[in-house]
Write a protein that holds these residues in place. Structure first.
Motif, PDB file in Angstrom:
ATOM      1  N   LYS A  86       0.843  -1.192   0.000  1.00  0.00           N
ATOM      2  CA  LYS A  86       0.000   0.000   0.000  1.00  0.00           C
ATOM      3  C   LYS A  86       0.882   1.246   0.000  1.00  0.00           C
ATOM      4  O   LYS A  86       1.763   1.383   0.852  1.00  0.00           O
ATOM      5  CB  LYS A  86      -0.924   0.017   1.224  1.00  0.00           C
ATOM      6  N   PRO A  87       0.647   2.165  -0.933  1.00  0.00           N
ATOM      7  CA  PRO A  87       1.412   3.417  -0.924  1.00  0.00           C
ATOM      8  C   PRO A  87       0.904   4.346   0.170  1.00  0.00           C
ATOM      9  O   PRO A  87      -0.298   4.414   0.423  1.00  0.00           O
ATOM     10  CB  PRO A  87       1.128   3.994  -2.315  1.00  0.00           C
ATOM     11  N   TYR A  88       1.820   5.049   0.832  1.00  0.00           N
ATOM     12  CA  TYR A  88       1.384   5.945   1.897  1.00  0.00           C
ATOM     13  C   TYR A  88       2.008   7.327   1.832  1.00  0.00           C
ATOM     14  O   TYR A  88       1.536   8.273   2.475  1.00  0.00           O
ATOM     15  CB  TYR A  88       1.652   5.332   3.271  1.00  0.00           C
ATOM     16  N   ARG A  89       3.075   7.481   1.030  1.00  0.00           N
ATOM     17  CA  ARG A  89       3.703   8.808   0.972  1.00  0.00           C
ATOM     18  C   ARG A  89       4.557   8.930  -0.280  1.00  0.00           C
ATOM     19  O   ARG A  89       5.260   7.995  -0.653  1.00  0.00           O
ATOM     20  CB  ARG A  89       4.565   9.032   2.218  1.00  0.00           C
ATOM     21  N   SER A  90       4.494  10.085  -0.924  1.00  0.00           N
ATOM     22  CA  SER A  90       5.382  10.370  -2.039  1.00  0.00           C
ATOM     23  C   SER A  90       6.543  11.207  -1.525  1.00  0.00           C
ATOM     24  O   SER A  90       6.446  11.870  -0.483  1.00  0.00           O
ATOM     25  CB  SER A  90       4.650  11.111  -3.156  1.00  0.00           C
ATOM     26  N   HIS A 100       6.688   5.732  -1.352  1.00  0.00           N
ATOM     27  CA  HIS A 100       6.941   4.853  -0.215  1.00  0.00           C
ATOM     28  C   HIS A 100       5.761   3.894  -0.036  1.00  0.00           C
ATOM     29  O   HIS A 100       4.592   4.306  -0.108  1.00  0.00           O
ATOM     30  CB  HIS A 100       7.164   5.669   1.049  1.00  0.00           C
ATOM     31  N   LEU A 101       6.084   2.616   0.242  1.00  0.00           N
ATOM     32  CA  LEU A 101       5.079   1.560   0.336  1.00  0.00           C
ATOM     33  C   LEU A 101       5.277   0.758   1.624  1.00  0.00           C
ATOM     34  O   LEU A 101       6.385   0.700   2.167  1.00  0.00           O
ATOM     35  CB  LEU A 101       5.201   0.608  -0.867  1.00  0.00           C
ATOM     36  N   ARG A 102       4.190   0.109   2.083  1.00  0.00           N
ATOM     37  CA  ARG A 102       4.273  -0.805   3.229  1.00  0.00           C
ATOM     38  C   ARG A 102       3.555  -2.099   2.896  1.00  0.00           C
ATOM     39  O   ARG A 102       2.545  -2.093   2.176  1.00  0.00           O
ATOM     40  CB  ARG A 102       3.623  -0.200   4.466  1.00  0.00           C
ATOM     41  N   SER A 104       1.845  -5.844   4.647  1.00  0.00           N
ATOM     42  CA  SER A 104       0.920  -6.112   5.750  1.00  0.00           C
ATOM     43  C   SER A 104       1.632  -6.259   7.092  1.00  0.00           C
ATOM     44  O   SER A 104       1.009  -6.137   8.148  1.00  0.00           O
ATOM     45  CB  SER A 104       0.119  -7.379   5.459  1.00  0.00           C
ATOM     46  N   GLU A 108       8.867  -1.738   4.982  1.00  0.00           N
ATOM     47  CA  GLU A 108       8.772  -0.636   4.034  1.00  0.00           C
ATOM     48  C   GLU A 108       9.567  -0.910   2.764  1.00  0.00           C
ATOM     49  O   GLU A 108      10.615  -1.571   2.776  1.00  0.00           O
ATOM     50  CB  GLU A 108       9.246   0.664   4.685  1.00  0.00           C
ATOM     51  N   ASP A 176      -3.972   4.019  -5.817  1.00  0.00           N
ATOM     52  CA  ASP A 176      -4.878   4.919  -5.113  1.00  0.00           C
ATOM     53  C   ASP A 176      -4.709   6.353  -5.637  1.00  0.00           C
ATOM     54  O   ASP A 176      -4.709   6.579  -6.836  1.00  0.00           O
ATOM     55  CB  ASP A 176      -4.626   4.821  -3.613  1.00  0.00           C
TER      56      ASP A 176
END
Length: 300
Positions: A86-90, A100-102, A104, A108, A176
């Motif tokens: 899941k991407p959470y920050r560019s 940036h991805l994480r 489950s 990272e 997303d």
């Protein structure tokens, strides 16, 4: 040539380079749509860097052939990688786009664009001018696949390292809100060296990996914290060996180990996309010298 003539000539160069840049990204988008569902895509990382012989002589031969040559790379879907990402920050500086991805389990990862944009580092007055076009053209001084060659040599030199892969990321629902900005492009994909990575021998199986700013704070504010100096010297000599001049403080992580009541830190170099950089070209050499960057040695 009069000043107005020089300005018109420079403007023509800039418009041509900007058109080439725009066209290459339109082609990438069309290829992504036509090849959706396939496991591999054949694409050139930077067709806009192809140039005639005079341009190469003035602004550098660099790695233009490698940038303009199509290669086959795997298509990357976030929901199918590492159990789902899941991407959470560019992020990224003035050159690369970074996502940036994480997974489950909270581990990272990062996607870092293969192609770059040097022109964004210029003052705003040069935006959309021939100067920006010429700056972007110098991306070809770096090898598009440099980072892929590092892990095997780093293992031999006993240096910790990441394990980048090159992938094509099409537009997809898993991106997303980042879909439009990050879809349909080539990226380097790798795990981030951070926190507890006792499962990763290439990070020294360290239970606590920290940033350079955290390292400095611990060394100067707490007793019993030391950098493994031979390991750091080995890593810096390796930088010189591969001609990697892009080694600012954020290009390092530090694996910590407890030894006889003292915490020892060993370096984990990362972001190796500036290895093997070439500063050839008549005007490139003059510009580098005028900018006070003559300490940057061209790889040979």
């Amino acid at each position: 040539m009069e000043t107005s003539g020089i300005a018109r000539f420079g403007g023509m160069i800039g418009m041509t380079l900007m058109m080439m840049w725009s066209f290459s990204h339109e082609v990438a988008a069309q290829q992504a749509d036509s090849l959706r569902g396939q496991k591999y895509v054949t694409i050139a990382p930077g067709p806009q860097y192809a140039a005639p012989s005079l341009h190469r002589k003035l602004w550098g031969k660099h790695y233009r052939t490698e940038w303009a040559t199509p290669v086959q790379v795997p298509v990357f879907y976030l929901d199918a990688e590492a159990g789902g990402l899941k991407p959470y920050r560019s992020g990224g500086g003035n050159q690369s786009r970074t996502l940036h991805l994480r997974d489950s389990r909270g581990r990272e990862y990062v996607l870092r664009s293969v192609d770059k944009n040097y022109g964004k580092a210029l003052p705003e007055m040069y935006s959309n001018t021939f100067v920006e076009g010429l700056m972007n053209d110098q991306v070809s001084a770096g090898h598009p696949y440099a980072a892929l060659t590092i892990p095997t040599m780093a293992d031999a030199a006993k240096i910790y390292h990441t394990n980048p892969r090159i992938v094509f990321v099409p537009q997809q629902p898993s991106l997303d809100s980042f879909n439009t900005r990050f879809g349909n492009a080539l990226y380097l994909f790798e795990e981030r060296a951070d926190d507890n990575r006792e499962d990763a021998p290439y990070f020294g199986n360290s239970k606590n990996i920290i940033s350079t700013s955290q390292l400095i704070e611990k060394i100067y504010k707490e007793a019993g914290h030391q950098v493994d100096q031979p390991s750091f010297i080995r890593a810096r000599l390796f930088d010189i060996f591969v001609g990697d001049w892009g080694r600012h403080e954020d290009q390092w992580r530090w694996a910590s180990f407890e030894q006889n009541g003292i915490t020892i830190y060993k370096p984990i170099p990362r972001d190796r996309d500036q290895a093997y950089t070439k500063f050839d070209g008549l005007l490139t050499g003059l510009g580098t010298s005028a900018a006070g960057l003559s300490h940057l040695q061209s790889f040979d």
